[in-house]
Motif scaffolding. Structure first.
Motif, PDB file in Angstrom:
ATOM      1  N   LEU A 111     -30.921  46.653  -3.031  1.00  0.00           N
ATOM      2  CA  LEU A 111     -32.129  47.400  -3.412  1.00  0.00           C
ATOM      3  C   LEU A 111     -32.092  47.774  -4.892  1.00  0.00           C
ATOM      4  CD1 LEU A 111     -32.543  49.667  -0.251  1.00  0.00           C
ATOM      5  CD2 LEU A 111     -34.072  47.823  -0.989  1.00  0.00           C
ATOM      6  N   ARG A 112     -30.919  48.158  -5.361  1.00  0.00           N
ATOM      7  CA  ARG A 112     -30.809  48.528  -6.780  1.00  0.00           C
ATOM      8  C   ARG A 112     -30.920  47.303  -7.687  1.00  0.00           C
ATOM      9  NH1 ARG A 112     -25.899  52.185  -7.766  1.00  0.00           N
ATOM     10  NH2 ARG A 112     -26.821  52.148  -9.853  1.00  0.00           N
ATOM     11  N   LEU A 113     -30.424  46.162  -7.208  1.00  0.00           N
ATOM     12  CA  LEU A 113     -30.562  44.923  -7.987  1.00  0.00           C
ATOM     13  C   LEU A 113     -32.033  44.519  -8.067  1.00  0.00           C
ATOM     14  CD1 LEU A 113     -27.507  42.926  -6.573  1.00  0.00           C
ATOM     15  CD2 LEU A 113     -27.834  43.524  -8.983  1.00  0.00           C
ATOM     16  N   ILE A 114     -32.742  44.658  -6.940  1.00  0.00           N
ATOM     17  CA  ILE A 114     -34.172  44.303  -6.916  1.00  0.00           C
ATOM     18  C   ILE A 114     -34.945  45.174  -7.918  1.00  0.00           C
ATOM     19  CG2 ILE A 114     -36.266  44.376  -5.485  1.00  0.00           C
ATOM     20  CD1 ILE A 114     -34.447  43.534  -3.093  1.00  0.00           C
ATOM     21  N   GLU A 115     -34.552  46.448  -7.964  1.00  0.00           N
ATOM     22  CA  GLU A 115     -35.179  47.375  -8.905  1.00  0.00           C
ATOM     23  C   GLU A 115     -34.909  46.944 -10.358  1.00  0.00           C
ATOM     24  OE1 GLU A 115     -35.009  52.180  -9.018  1.00  0.00           O
ATOM     25  OE2 GLU A 115     -33.846  51.174  -7.481  1.00  0.00           O
ATOM     26  N   GLN A 116     -33.673  46.532 -10.595  1.00  0.00           N
ATOM     27  CA  GLN A 116     -33.227  46.155 -11.933  1.00  0.00           C
ATOM     28  C   GLN A 116     -33.841  44.824 -12.380  1.00  0.00           C
ATOM     29  OE1 GLN A 116     -30.539  48.249 -13.469  1.00  0.00           O
ATOM     30  NE2 GLN A 116     -31.400  47.265 -15.266  1.00  0.00           N
ATOM     31  N   PHE A 117     -34.070  43.939 -11.417  1.00  0.00           N
ATOM     32  CA  PHE A 117     -34.604  42.599 -11.733  1.00  0.00           C
ATOM     33  C   PHE A 117     -35.930  42.393 -10.986  1.00  0.00           C
ATOM     34  CE2 PHE A 117     -30.014  42.312 -12.267  1.00  0.00           C
ATOM     35  CZ  PHE A 117     -29.865  41.603 -13.449  1.00  0.00           C
ATOM     36  N   PRO A 118     -37.005  43.060 -11.431  1.00  0.00           N
ATOM     37  CA  PRO A 118     -38.256  43.070 -10.654  1.00  0.00           C
ATOM     38  C   PRO A 118     -38.916  41.694 -10.515  1.00  0.00           C
ATOM     39  CG  PRO A 118     -38.558  44.157 -12.774  1.00  0.00           C
ATOM     40  CD  PRO A 118     -37.100  43.885 -12.640  1.00  0.00           C
ATOM     41  N   THR A 119     -38.651  40.775 -11.443  1.00  0.00           N
ATOM     42  CA  THR A 119     -39.339  39.482 -11.355  1.00  0.00           C
ATOM     43  C   THR A 119     -38.458  38.398 -10.732  1.00  0.00           C
ATOM     44  OG1 THR A 119     -38.606  38.881 -13.573  1.00  0.00           O
ATOM     45  CG2 THR A 119     -40.736  40.008 -13.398  1.00  0.00           C
ATOM     46  N   THR A 120     -37.221  38.767 -10.381  1.00  0.00           N
ATOM     47  CA  THR A 120     -36.284  37.768  -9.842  1.00  0.00           C
ATOM     48  C   THR A 120     -36.533  37.527  -8.358  1.00  0.00           C
ATOM     49  OG1 THR A 120     -34.601  38.382 -11.460  1.00  0.00           O
ATOM     50  CG2 THR A 120     -33.823  37.277  -9.473  1.00  0.00           C
ATOM     51  N   ASN A 121     -36.384  36.252  -7.975  1.00  0.00           N
ATOM     52  CA  ASN A 121     -36.510  35.867  -6.580  1.00  0.00           C
ATOM     53  C   ASN A 121     -35.106  35.859  -5.965  1.00  0.00           C
ATOM     54  OD1 ASN A 121     -37.386  34.637  -4.207  1.00  0.00           O
ATOM     55  ND2 ASN A 121     -37.172  32.572  -5.082  1.00  0.00           N
ATOM     56  N   PHE A 122     -34.865  36.701  -4.969  1.00  0.00           N
ATOM     57  CA  PHE A 122     -33.535  36.776  -4.351  1.00  0.00           C
ATOM     58  C   PHE A 122     -33.465  35.907  -3.092  1.00  0.00           C
ATOM     59  CE2 PHE A 122     -33.589  40.530  -7.012  1.00  0.00           C
ATOM     60  CZ  PHE A 122     -32.293  40.579  -7.499  1.00  0.00           C
ATOM     61  N   VAL A 123     -32.424  35.069  -3.014  1.00  0.00           N
ATOM     62  CA  VAL A 123     -32.243  34.206  -1.834  1.00  0.00           C
ATOM     63  C   VAL A 123     -30.821  34.404  -1.294  1.00  0.00           C
ATOM     64  CG1 VAL A 123     -33.891  32.480  -2.673  1.00  0.00           C
ATOM     65  CG2 VAL A 123     -31.459  32.218  -3.205  1.00  0.00           C
ATOM     66  N   SER A 124     -30.560  33.834  -0.111  1.00  0.00           N
ATOM     67  CA  SER A 124     -29.242  33.979   0.518  1.00  0.00           C
ATOM     68  C   SER A 124     -28.213  33.052  -0.131  1.00  0.00           C
ATOM     69  CB  SER A 124     -29.366  33.657   2.007  1.00  0.00           C
ATOM     70  OG  SER A 124     -28.101  33.315   2.523  1.00  0.00           O
ATOM     71  N   ALA A 125     -27.032  33.599  -0.414  1.00  0.00           N
ATOM     72  CA  ALA A 125     -25.960  32.816  -1.032  1.00  0.00           C
ATOM     73  C   ALA A 125     -25.430  31.727  -0.107  1.00  0.00           C
ATOM     74  CB  ALA A 125     -24.809  33.741  -1.433  1.00  0.00           C
ATOM     75  N   THR A 126     -25.733  31.853   1.179  1.00  0.00           N
ATOM     76  CA  THR A 126     -25.238  30.866   2.140  1.00  0.00           C
ATOM     77  C   THR A 126     -25.698  29.451   1.786  1.00  0.00           C
ATOM     78  OG1 THR A 126     -25.047  32.519   3.855  1.00  0.00           O
ATOM     79  CG2 THR A 126     -25.215  30.260   4.604  1.00  0.00           C
ATOM     80  N   SER A 127     -26.904  29.347   1.171  1.00  0.00           N
ATOM     81  CA  SER A 127     -27.388  28.014   0.789  1.00  0.00           C
ATOM     82  C   SER A 127     -26.429  27.354  -0.200  1.00  0.00           C
ATOM     83  CB  SER A 127     -28.795  28.117   0.195  1.00  0.00           C
ATOM     84  OG  SER A 127     -28.770  28.936  -0.968  1.00  0.00           O
ATOM     85  N   VAL A 128     -25.729  28.161  -0.989  1.00  0.00           N
ATOM     86  CA  VAL A 128     -24.779  27.630  -1.974  1.00  0.00           C
ATOM     87  C   VAL A 128     -23.390  27.448  -1.357  1.00  0.00           C
ATOM     88  CG1 VAL A 128     -23.601  28.114  -4.162  1.00  0.00           C
ATOM     89  CG2 VAL A 128     -26.012  28.746  -3.876  1.00  0.00           C
ATOM     90  N   THR A 129     -22.939  28.428  -0.594  1.00  0.00           N
ATOM     91  CA  THR A 129     -21.539  28.414  -0.145  1.00  0.00           C
ATOM     92  C   THR A 129     -21.324  27.660   1.166  1.00  0.00           C
ATOM     93  OG1 THR A 129     -21.874  30.551   0.935  1.00  0.00           O
ATOM     94  CG2 THR A 129     -20.976  30.583  -1.303  1.00  0.00           C
ATOM     95  N   ARG A 130     -22.364  27.575   1.997  1.00  0.00           N
ATOM     96  CA  ARG A 130     -22.201  26.911   3.294  1.00  0.00           C
ATOM     97  C   ARG A 130     -21.736  25.460   3.176  1.00  0.00           C
ATOM     98  NH1 ARG A 130     -26.677  26.600   8.153  1.00  0.00           N
ATOM     99  NH2 ARG A 130     -25.874  24.729   9.147  1.00  0.00           N
ATOM    100  N   PRO A 131     -22.373  24.634   2.305  1.00  0.00           N
ATOM    101  CA  PRO A 131     -21.918  23.236   2.225  1.00  0.00           C
ATOM    102  C   PRO A 131     -20.462  23.110   1.783  1.00  0.00           C
ATOM    103  CG  PRO A 131     -23.882  23.603   0.844  1.00  0.00           C
ATOM    104  CD  PRO A 131     -23.506  24.918   1.422  1.00  0.00           C
ATOM    105  N   LEU A 132     -19.984  24.111   1.037  1.00  0.00           N
ATOM    106  CA  LEU A 132     -18.581  24.074   0.592  1.00  0.00           C
ATOM    107  C   LEU A 132     -17.650  24.515   1.719  1.00  0.00           C
ATOM    108  CD1 LEU A 132     -20.162  24.133  -2.153  1.00  0.00           C
ATOM    109  CD2 LEU A 132     -18.336  25.588  -3.032  1.00  0.00           C
TER     110      LEU A 132
END
Ligand code: ZN
Ligand code: ZN
Ligand code: ZN
Length: 361
Positions: A111-132
């Motif tokens: 929640l604090r990151l979303i506040e700090q980065f209002p225009t950023t699109n947040f996604v799940s890290a699993t898309s990056v780490t799962r294939p590894l």
């Protein structure tokens, strides 16, 4: 290990570039130790790895935790009690378009990151780490193999244990103790479900005193070098009834056939279907109330899941449980569980303990 971690970070960055993710933010959960060797402490002070798609990784960490971090392919950024770690992270990265956040990150930090980065699109890290993480390397399989062998030795000892007269809790304490004695660094869980309690797959061991005529489901595991074991066997106190033996035999056949069907190129759901078909044909289909298995590694439950609908294709290095069960409400339950790994040509079971209905006193 340092090279392993560097190699994993480089591969994670390649995934990020391919998926248009600008930065990976990892806090609690297994992704962080997978990439750095360091596991964040679950608490109100934020620990977060900031890994840009290009460039150096930074581990933002409470100053008092910093001495526990081993050197690795990242820069350490300890923060003092009077500093705001989220502001520190904002200083490390510009306003980015897409940030991937670890699945187990506490919402208060997100929640604090979303506040700090209002225009950023947040996604799940699993898309990056799962294939590894889904394909284990030789070192990871070795740890899982060791953990599996340790649980097999516990099963062998349980076969000589007296069950009747003990409470489930007493036996579960023995199981936990033996899990350590046989070579785990720690014991993670210790299910003992006797008689009618066996019909609840994740039963919490309680005060029920076990007695002759009970079937007892024992499902337990621990960690070896952070990698998990997870093994289930079902015991009979005294000779089983015809029905108990029949139900156990259906589960044993389902477990065996599903394991034998594992090889590169088949789908995760097909393994579930092999087990389910056998149990359905035996007449107990409606009592097999969970998926056939789950991946295992740094987490006891991780990808891939052997469940209808998961068409993901099995590949060498994947490690997961094969654990069909039959649960008759108010009466008894049976489950058998092994961890297996997919090899280049087929399957290697990491558990080899006796699969028969072991009769104990
Ligand atoms: Zn389970
Ligand atoms: Zn289990
Ligand atoms: Zn399991």
């Amino acid at each position: 290990m340092a090279n392993t971690h560097l190699d994993r970070i480089v591969r994670a960055q390649a995934e990020m570039v391919a998926r248009d993710i600008d930065v990976l933010l990892l806090s609690l959960g297994a992704d962080l130790p997978y990439l750095t060797g360091y596991e964040a402490t679950p608490m109100e002070r934020l620990t977060m790895l900031v890994l840009p798609a290009r460039g150096e990784a930074t581990l933002v960490i409470p100053e008092l935790e910093a001495p526990r971090v081993e050197e690795g392919p990242f820069r350490l950024e300890p923060w003092k009690e009077i500093q705001d770690p989220v502001a520190l992270i904002a200083g490390l990265i510009p306003q980015v378009e897409t940030a991937a956040v670890g699945d187990q990150t506490w919402s208060i930090f997100l929640l604090r990151l979303i506040e700090q980065f209002p225009t950023t699109n947040f996604v799940s890290a699993t898309s990056v780490t799962r294939p590894l993480r889904i394909r284990k390397d030789a070192e990871e399989v070795a740890a899982l193999r060791e953990a599996g062998a340790a649980t097999d030795r516990v099963v062998a000892r349980l076969a000589d244990e007296r069950f009747s007269g003990k409470t489930e809790r007493q036996l579960s304490q023995r199981v936990s103790q033996m899990t350590i004695e046989e070579g785990h660094d720690l014991s993670s869980f210790w299910i003992v479900a006797s008689g009618p309690n066996g019909a609840s797959p994740h039963h919490e061991p309680g005060d029920r005193v076990m007695e002759r005529g009970d079937l007892v489901v024992v499902d337990f595991g621990g960690k070896v070098r952070r990698y998990g074991s997870d093994c289930t066997r079902t015991f009979s106190i005294g000779p089983p009834s015809t029905e108990q033996a029949e139900v156990h035999e259906a589960v044993r056949q389902a477990q065996q056939a599903a394991t034998a069907s594992v090889k590169p190129g088949v789908s995760a759901e097909s393994v579930d279907q092999v087990a389910r078909r056998i149990i359905t044909e035996s007449g107990y289909g409606e009592y097999f109330i969970h998926r056939t298995g789950h991946g295992i590694g740094l987490e006891t439950h991780e990808h891939p899941y052997l469940v209808t609908g998961n068409t993901e294709v099995l590949e060498p290095g994947m490690c997961f449980s094969v654990e069909p069960g039959i649960y008759l409400p108010g009466r008894f339950g049976v489950r058998l569980e092994d961890i297996v790994t997919v090899t280049e040509t087929g399957v290697e079971p990491l558990n080899r303990a006796d699969h028969s209905l072991m009769v104990v006193s």
